[in-house]
Design a protein around this motif. Structure first.
Motif, PDB file in Angstrom:
ATOM      1  N   ASP A  22     -36.930  -5.952  -4.538  1.00 49.69           N
ATOM      2  CA  ASP A  22     -36.313  -6.157  -5.844  1.00 49.69           C
ATOM      3  C   ASP A  22     -35.307  -5.038  -6.098  1.00 49.69           C
ATOM      4  OD1 ASP A  22     -35.748  -7.069  -8.354  1.00 49.69           O
ATOM      5  OD2 ASP A  22     -37.484  -6.119  -9.310  1.00 49.69           O
ATOM      6  N   LEU A  23     -34.033  -5.378  -6.162  1.00 47.14           N
ATOM      7  CA  LEU A  23     -32.960  -4.391  -6.296  1.00 47.14           C
ATOM      8  C   LEU A  23     -32.222  -4.594  -7.616  1.00 47.14           C
ATOM      9  CD1 LEU A  23     -31.439  -4.584  -2.679  1.00 47.14           C
ATOM     10  CD2 LEU A  23     -33.153  -2.969  -3.534  1.00 47.14           C
ATOM     11  N   GLY A  24     -31.798  -3.479  -8.193  1.00 52.68           N
ATOM     12  CA  GLY A  24     -30.957  -3.521  -9.382  1.00 52.68           C
ATOM     13  C   GLY A  24     -29.501  -3.340  -9.001  1.00 52.68           C
ATOM     14  N   VAL A  25     -28.606  -4.019  -9.723  1.00 46.07           N
ATOM     15  CA  VAL A  25     -27.181  -3.979  -9.399  1.00 46.07           C
ATOM     16  C   VAL A  25     -26.384  -3.811 -10.695  1.00 46.07           C
ATOM     17  CG1 VAL A  25     -25.244  -5.209  -8.347  1.00 46.07           C
ATOM     18  CG2 VAL A  25     -27.543  -5.491  -7.405  1.00 46.07           C
ATOM     19  N   ARG A  26     -25.398  -2.920 -10.664  1.00 43.54           N
ATOM     20  CA  ARG A  26     -24.489  -2.757 -11.802  1.00 43.54           C
ATOM     21  C   ARG A  26     -23.083  -2.488 -11.289  1.00 43.54           C
ATOM     22  NH1 ARG A  26     -22.169   1.461 -14.427  1.00 43.54           N
ATOM     23  NH2 ARG A  26     -23.369   3.034 -13.294  1.00 43.54           N
ATOM     24  N   ARG A  27     -22.121  -3.194 -11.842  1.00 47.86           N
ATOM     25  CA  ARG A  27     -20.737  -2.961 -11.442  1.00 47.86           C
ATOM     26  C   ARG A  27     -20.229  -1.682 -12.089  1.00 47.86           C
ATOM     27  NH1 ARG A  27     -15.775  -7.318 -11.053  1.00 47.86           N
ATOM     28  NH2 ARG A  27     -14.295  -5.878 -10.069  1.00 47.86           N
ATOM     29  N   TRP A  32     -20.042  -1.130  -6.764  1.00 48.20           N
ATOM     30  CA  TRP A  32     -21.282  -1.634  -7.343  1.00 48.20           C
ATOM     31  C   TRP A  32     -22.389  -0.612  -7.065  1.00 48.20           C
ATOM     32  CZ3 TRP A  32     -21.576  -6.534  -9.759  1.00 48.20           C
ATOM     33  CH2 TRP A  32     -20.395  -7.285  -9.678  1.00 48.20           C
ATOM     34  N   ILE A  33     -23.123  -0.263  -8.114  1.00 48.10           N
ATOM     35  CA  ILE A  33     -24.288   0.603  -7.960  1.00 48.10           C
ATOM     36  C   ILE A  33     -25.483  -0.277  -7.658  1.00 48.10           C
ATOM     37  CG2 ILE A  33     -25.713   2.398  -8.983  1.00 48.10           C
ATOM     38  CD1 ILE A  33     -22.806   3.179  -8.585  1.00 48.10           C
ATOM     39  N   VAL A  34     -26.112  -0.041  -6.519  1.00 50.61           N
ATOM     40  CA  VAL A  34     -27.264  -0.830  -6.084  1.00 50.61           C
ATOM     41  C   VAL A  34     -28.416   0.126  -5.831  1.00 50.61           C
ATOM     42  CG1 VAL A  34     -28.158  -2.419  -4.345  1.00 50.61           C
ATOM     43  CG2 VAL A  34     -25.760  -2.542  -5.024  1.00 50.61           C
ATOM     44  N   GLY A  35     -29.590  -0.236  -6.285  1.00 56.71           N
ATOM     45  CA  GLY A  35     -30.722   0.660  -6.062  1.00 56.71           C
ATOM     46  C   GLY A  35     -32.062  -0.025  -6.216  1.00 56.71           C
ATOM     47  N   MET A  37     -35.609   0.711  -7.865  1.00 53.08           N
ATOM     48  CA  MET A  37     -36.240   1.570  -8.849  1.00 53.08           C
ATOM     49  C   MET A  37     -37.550   2.160  -8.327  1.00 53.08           C
ATOM     50  SD  MET A  37     -35.301   2.564 -11.878  1.00 53.08           S
ATOM     51  CE  MET A  37     -34.312   1.250 -12.572  1.00 53.08           C
ATOM     52  N   ALA A  38     -38.282   1.407  -7.512  1.00 57.56           N
ATOM     53  CA  ALA A  38     -39.593   1.869  -7.050  1.00 57.56           C
ATOM     54  C   ALA A  38     -39.498   3.147  -6.239  1.00 57.56           C
ATOM     55  CB  ALA A  38     -40.275   0.772  -6.222  1.00 57.56           C
ATOM     56  N   THR A  39     -38.422   3.287  -5.449  1.00 57.31           N
ATOM     57  CA  THR A  39     -38.279   4.469  -4.593  1.00 57.31           C
ATOM     58  C   THR A  39     -37.212   5.429  -5.091  1.00 57.31           C
ATOM     59  OG1 THR A  39     -36.721   3.255  -3.175  1.00 57.31           O
ATOM     60  CG2 THR A  39     -39.044   3.211  -2.545  1.00 57.31           C
ATOM     61  N   ARG A  40     -36.540   5.102  -6.223  1.00 62.98           N
ATOM     62  CA  ARG A  40     -35.483   5.940  -6.808  1.00 62.98           C
ATOM     63  C   ARG A  40     -34.352   6.176  -5.798  1.00 62.98           C
ATOM     64  NH1 ARG A  40     -40.299   5.779  -8.999  1.00 62.98           N
ATOM     65  NH2 ARG A  40     -41.015   7.493 -10.324  1.00 62.98           N
ATOM     66  N   THR A  41     -33.980   5.134  -5.067  1.00 65.30           N
ATOM     67  CA  THR A  41     -32.902   5.217  -4.084  1.00 65.30           C
ATOM     68  C   THR A  41     -31.738   4.357  -4.559  1.00 65.30           C
ATOM     69  OG1 THR A  41     -34.542   5.445  -2.321  1.00 65.30           O
ATOM     70  CG2 THR A  41     -32.290   4.967  -1.657  1.00 65.30           C
ATOM     71  N   PHE A  42     -30.547   4.972  -4.645  1.00 68.46           N
ATOM     72  CA  PHE A  42     -29.391   4.275  -5.191  1.00 68.46           C
ATOM     73  C   PHE A  42     -28.150   4.627  -4.390  1.00 68.46           C
ATOM     74  CE2 PHE A  42     -32.518   5.060  -8.398  1.00 68.46           C
ATOM     75  CZ  PHE A  42     -32.679   3.828  -8.998  1.00 68.46           C
ATOM     76  N   VAL A  43     -27.269   3.642  -4.196  1.00 64.29           N
ATOM     77  CA  VAL A  43     -26.030   3.850  -3.460  1.00 64.29           C
ATOM     78  C   VAL A  43     -24.895   3.119  -4.161  1.00 64.29           C
ATOM     79  CG1 VAL A  43     -27.097   4.185  -1.198  1.00 64.29           C
ATOM     80  CG2 VAL A  43     -26.508   1.879  -1.962  1.00 64.29           C
ATOM     81  N   ALA A  44     -23.679   3.509  -3.820  1.00 69.82           N
ATOM     82  CA  ALA A  44     -22.485   2.822  -4.304  1.00 69.82           C
ATOM     83  C   ALA A  44     -21.945   1.945  -3.178  1.00 69.82           C
ATOM     84  CB  ALA A  44     -21.434   3.839  -4.743  1.00 69.82           C
ATOM     85  N   LEU A  45     -21.767   0.671  -3.451  1.00 68.51           N
ATOM     86  CA  LEU A  45     -21.265  -0.276  -2.460  1.00 68.51           C
ATOM     87  C   LEU A  45     -19.882  -0.778  -2.855  1.00 68.51           C
ATOM     88  CD1 LEU A  45     -24.363  -2.585  -1.822  1.00 68.51           C
ATOM     89  CD2 LEU A  45     -23.521  -0.769  -0.339  1.00 68.51           C
ATOM     90  N   PRO A  46     -19.006  -0.981  -1.882  1.00 67.58           N
ATOM     91  CA  PRO A  46     -17.742  -1.671  -2.173  1.00 67.58           C
ATOM     92  C   PRO A  46     -18.029  -3.140  -2.473  1.00 67.58           C
ATOM     93  CG  PRO A  46     -17.979  -1.329   0.183  1.00 67.58           C
ATOM     94  CD  PRO A  46     -19.120  -0.601  -0.459  1.00 67.58           C
ATOM     95  N   ALA A  47     -17.010  -3.840  -2.922  1.00 68.75           N
ATOM     96  CA  ALA A  47     -17.202  -5.238  -3.301  1.00 68.75           C
ATOM     97  C   ALA A  47     -17.729  -6.074  -2.135  1.00 68.75           C
ATOM     98  CB  ALA A  47     -15.881  -5.823  -3.821  1.00 68.75           C
ATOM     99  N   GLY A 212     -32.364   6.333 -11.495  1.00 66.67           N
ATOM    100  CA  GLY A 212     -32.444   4.929 -11.854  1.00 66.67           C
ATOM    101  C   GLY A 212     -31.680   4.637 -13.124  1.00 66.67           C
ATOM    102  N   ILE A 213     -31.427   5.671 -13.915  1.00 64.72           N
ATOM    103  CA  ILE A 213     -30.643   5.485 -15.124  1.00 64.72           C
ATOM    104  C   ILE A 213     -29.209   5.084 -14.768  1.00 64.72           C
ATOM    105  CG2 ILE A 213     -29.750   7.832 -15.386  1.00 64.72           C
ATOM    106  CD1 ILE A 213     -31.289   5.643 -18.167  1.00 64.72           C
ATOM    107  N   GLU A 214     -28.827   5.277 -13.496  1.00 62.39           N
ATOM    108  CA  GLU A 214     -27.489   4.866 -13.038  1.00 62.39           C
ATOM    109  C   GLU A 214     -27.255   3.369 -13.237  1.00 62.39           C
ATOM    110  OE1 GLU A 214     -28.893   8.161 -10.193  1.00 62.39           O
ATOM    111  OE2 GLU A 214     -29.752   6.457 -11.273  1.00 62.39           O
ATOM    112  N   LEU A 215     -28.334   2.586 -13.253  1.00 53.95           N
ATOM    113  CA  LEU A 215     -28.201   1.143 -13.393  1.00 53.95           C
ATOM    114  C   LEU A 215     -28.084   0.704 -14.852  1.00 53.95           C
ATOM    115  CD1 LEU A 215     -30.842  -0.010 -10.760  1.00 53.95           C
ATOM    116  CD2 LEU A 215     -28.364   0.010 -10.508  1.00 53.95           C
ATOM    117  N   ALA A 216     -28.312   1.614 -15.778  1.00 52.44           N
ATOM    118  CA  ALA A 216     -28.284   1.271 -17.196  1.00 52.44           C
ATOM    119  C   ALA A 216     -26.858   1.310 -17.735  1.00 52.44           C
ATOM    120  CB  ALA A 216     -29.169   2.248 -17.980  1.00 52.44           C
ATOM    121  N   PRO A 217     -26.593   0.685 -18.884  1.00 53.37           N
ATOM    122  CA  PRO A 217     -25.267   0.784 -19.516  1.00 53.37           C
ATOM    123  C   PRO A 217     -24.946   2.236 -19.869  1.00 53.37           C
ATOM    124  CG  PRO A 217     -26.571  -0.980 -20.514  1.00 53.37           C
ATOM    125  CD  PRO A 217     -27.501  -0.223 -19.619  1.00 53.37           C
ATOM    126  N   ARG A 218     -23.654   2.521 -20.017  1.00 53.83           N
ATOM    127  CA  ARG A 218     -23.236   3.909 -20.257  1.00 53.83           C
ATOM    128  C   ARG A 218     -23.879   4.498 -21.509  1.00 53.83           C
ATOM    129  NH1 ARG A 218     -17.240   6.148 -19.545  1.00 53.83           N
ATOM    130  NH2 ARG A 218     -18.138   6.568 -17.487  1.00 53.83           N
TER     131      ARG A 218
END
Length: 423
Positions: A22-27, A32-35, A37-47, A212-218
């Motif tokens: 289960d991954l969270g995604v935010r543009r 795109w920020i993809v991560g 939450m269970a492992t607190r691992t997040f990366v930035a992906l190109p389109a 994980g707060i990276e996936l939340a709105p600003r």
């Protein structure tokens, strides 16, 4: 040993299908920020990476995903290598019919506290109320500047032990409230959060990991970053109003004045953004940087190597060149603040803090023994237990953090990853 791991790495071929966690995604702009939450691992992906992730999540095979992306982008992308990156990040639950070994998720603080319990912590009215309270306190201070506290207010009692106990009780209570504010606002946004001791240069601090707060709105991100400062300012504002309504000769007034100083004391530290304080994360978010501290440190090291480079040891490529222009400017400016601030802190420690600590510890050690009275022995023991204990705790925390960073080094995500085009 895990049976799947014992069988060796799973081959990723054209027909391979994967099952994602289960991954969270935010543009975020062009990325795109993809991560997870269970492992607190997040990366930035190109389109293209976000699209590949979407297709793989729909159950398409590696070959079919590459074919769809080729039709959409015109590029030939190495999806097998991309799946390997996702697996290393812990985003893949199953490759084909073989499960992928999973890491133990880091524990959350106060796990019984659910998002629905604290959902009002992100209500837009709360910052307004805090602002009104602060404005009222400022108006009172303008009209009655004599209420502005000084260091003498800390010495509210003639008994030193009572003063120290007051400092400790008020300081730790406010520190816990500060960090709890970060945890509560992050939990309201669905982020687990974890509070524990940490180090910032020579400082022993309490910190809250809200990865994980990276996936939340600003607005939610900034609220979580600034929640601790808001608590300190709100407490200080309430104490100013209390001082305005109480008799200066009363014990309660003196206690409120001492607590006001203690509430305000941590705020100047927040300006030391080179130690990754709360304001550092606000700055990082507003500048749109992914890793302001890490990139700033890398650039500072590059500049140092250029300054002392020789023919045998070239400086190498500028690491900031790979960053987008807006990030590059912010990173280069921040690197100046980072080097200057760190040098000033280390110099202060070497010239003032360390000599003072060593002197106090030596005097305390010399004051122990039957040749000295009970009072001298008790005083020396108190110094050794408090000052020595703090330094031992700092050292133990520092060693733990270094060990944790070393353990995570091979598992950390790269700053940005995505399916690479093949030649």
């Amino acid at each position: 040993m895990n049976d799947t791991a014992a069988q060796g790495p799973t081959r990723i071929g054209p027909s391979t299908r994967v099952l994602l966690h289960d991954l969270g995604v935010r543009r975020d702009g062009d990325e795109w920020i993809v991560g997870r939450m269970a492992t607190r691992t997040f990366v930035a992906l190109p389109a293209a990476g976000a699209r590949a992730l979407e297709l793989l999540g729909e159950g398409l095979s590696v070959a079919r995903t590459a074919e769809v992306l080729r039709d959409e982008t015109g590029d030939e992308l190495d999806i097998a290598d991309f799946v390997g990156d996702l697996t290393a990040l812990g985003f893949v639950a199953r490759i084909g019919d073989r499960p992928v070994p999973d890491a133990e998720p880091p524990p959350a603080s106060l796990p019984w506290l659910r998002p629905q319990h604290v959902r009002h912590a992100l209500h837009p009215a709360l910052p307004v109320l805090a602002g009104v309270l602060l404005l009222a306190a400022l108006v009172v201070l303008v009209r009655r500047p004599g209420l502005l506290p000084g260091y003498r207010d800390l010495l509210w009692s003639p008994h030193g032990s009572v003063v120290l106990l007051t400092w400790a009780a008020a300081g730790w209570t406010l520190l816990f409230a500060h960090e709890l504010a970060h945890l509560v606002t992050a939990r309201a946004a669905g982020v687990p959060g974890r509070m524990r001791l940490g180090t910032r240069l020579q400082f022993l601090v309490m910190q809250t990991d809200i990865s994980g707060i990276e996936l939340a709105p600003r607005r939610h991100r900034l609220t979580s970053y600034l929640a601790g400062i808001a608590v300190n300012l709100s407490v200080a504002s309430a104490l100013v109003l209390t001082l305005a309504c109480t008799d200066p000769a009363a014990t309660g007034h003196r206690l409120a004045a001492a607590a006001l100083v203690i509430a305000l004391m941590p705020l100047p530290f927040q300006l030391m953004v080179f130690t990754r304080t709360d304001l550092y994360f606000v700055l990082q978010d507003l500048t749109g940087c992914r890793n302001l501290y890490g990139d700033g440190l890398a650039y500072a090291r590059h500049r140092y190597r250029r300054a002392v480079r020789s023919r045998r040891r070239p400086a190498g490529a500028d690491p900031s060149v790979r960053l987008p222009p807006h990030e590059r400017r912010a990173v280069r400016l921040y690197s100046v603040v980072l080097v200057t601030g760190t040098a000033a802190c280390v110099a202060f420690m070497a010239a003032v803090t360390l000599p003072a600590d060593v002197t106090l510890l030596v005097r305390a050690a010399q004051g122990l023994g039957p040749a000295h009275g009970l009072a001298r022995n008790a005083d020396s023991a108190a110094v050794l237990l408090t000052l020595g204990g703090v330094n031992v705790l700092w050292l133990a925390t520092r060693c733990r953090d270094r060990r944790d960073r070393r353990d995570r080094r091979d598992r950390r995500a790269r700053r940005a990853c995505g399916p690479a085009a093949t030649s």
